[in-house]
Write an enzyme that holds these catalytic residues in place. Sequence first.
Site, mmCIF file in Angstrom:
data_model
loop_
_atom_site.group_PDB
_atom_site.id
_atom_site.type_symbol
_atom_site.label_atom_id
_atom_site.label_comp_id
_atom_site.label_asym_id
_atom_site.label_seq_id
_atom_site.Cartn_x
_atom_site.Cartn_y
_atom_site.Cartn_z
ATOM 1 C CG ASP A 167 -2.229 0.723 0.946
ATOM 2 O OD1 ASP A 167 -2.317 1.910 1.301
ATOM 3 O OD2 ASP A 167 -3.150 0.128 0.356
ATOM 4 C CG HIS A 204 -5.139 3.936 1.530
ATOM 5 N ND1 HIS A 204 -4.806 2.687 1.050
ATOM 6 C CD2 HIS A 204 -6.444 4.131 1.188
ATOM 7 C CE1 HIS A 204 -5.863 2.146 0.454
ATOM 8 N NE2 HIS A 204 -6.873 3.004 0.519
ATOM 9 C CB SER A 414 -9.367 0.782 0.468
ATOM 10 O OG SER A 414 -8.876 1.142 -0.790
#
Length: 477
Positions: A167, A204, A414
């Site tokens: 990621d 994230h 996600s």
Amino acid sequence: MAPQRFHEQFAHIRRSLPDVPLAMGPDDSAEFLYEKGVVLVRDGEDARIAEDAVRAHFTAVPELDQDRVRRDGPAAGRSGVTRLRVGDPGEGRPDADRTVAHALRALRPHEERAGRRLVSRNHVVHIAVNACPGDEPVPAPLAAGTNPAPDTSPHDPDTAVDVLVVDTGLTRDHRSFAPLAHVTGDPQLEETDGDGVLRQYAGHGTFIAGVVAAVAPNTDVTVLNTLNDAGAVLESEFGEKLFEAVDRHGWPDLLSLSAGTANGRSDGLLGIDAFMRELRERRTLLVAAAGNNASATPFWPAAYATLPGYENSVLSVGALRGDGEFGACFTNHGPWVNVYAPGERLTSALTGFDTPVPYVYQHSTYDSCRYGFTYACTCCFPRHTGVLSEARENTGGKPDQVVFEGLATWSGTSFATPVAAGLVAAHMTAHKESDPRAARRQLLASHDAWAEVRGAHVPALLPPTWRPVPIRSAGTA
């Protein structure tokens, strides 16, 4: 004019990949992004066939230049693909490329005769998706805790399940949050801009790690910053980056991937074909996000879950809305999605634990759901004005700013993905199961929750510590 998130993110990703001319596809629609003037082919005989076929086709079409057709460098390592340049990316519209379309057309008869794929656009693989998560993060109070709340089971380094997250990396103060004590990995590069404002996508990877750790504390989570550049990478590079990730870390029990792309096809991505074939021969389970386009179009690599030979090695995950009873408005769907997990308004770690960090919203919210749903979804609530939307609309509005102090609420497939990965890991611990693929099969066979997604009755995975979020109608948002 309403915000247009895909087009806004198209401009954002173009700035993050300044040396790569990009177009939208297919046929000028906003389904995926790809590199202009280039197609991908397998190295060797396929590349020779493709080059000859494209030259012959371009010779027969007067407005196309066959002299521009050439292989653009050697094959990319273990992924075994090479770029075939077919046109001048500076020509034509900035958001489309007819030379690539002609090159694909030229190879169709050869593919039909060969019975296999020879050529592909060079797609942009990005954080899932609509070129961004389902919404932007919203600050959440530390006192309210995470959702899912942390499981209180102990962490045992001798039996912990190995989870690799490919990621954006980890925010600098993630260790200040106790559930992330066992999380390691790469730092989030350029977490803030020159003014100290949090960049889009920053956090994230940290958010995902927090979800895994909350659902399955007996895990050793490693987060790599493979997708640091606006969460985007060219398909021609993505396969090699995945190989680099597992070479560096080792093949994990679970590989959590919240990124991908559609490509308008049903046979996968050419650029990661070699990686996926090797994955199939390993014991690793890939848990992959289904994407946030509200579409039934296969999204890769998640859609490998239903390709012959990959059924046990991939788990594709869609997102449920806050009540867990229906699909989130943004989730991709279809028979290629194995399971759905909570993915709307989850709360996890972001940044600002040590020092508060400001963030300026990039997208404005819509007046109503862009996908036609009538509840107060993430399209329209909570209300805010964003930089990219205002720049596109040229209204002169002032974007909204918030401050993060540790936790955030965020939505997207996600984040449904690490919920599912965490549940597989928790099942492995609870049942002393060492095979992640066996755990996948057992978990799907034993689940007892269902949800409705676009009229279909689908399996739902709901963590015991997850708290449903009350659903309101759009009129009461």
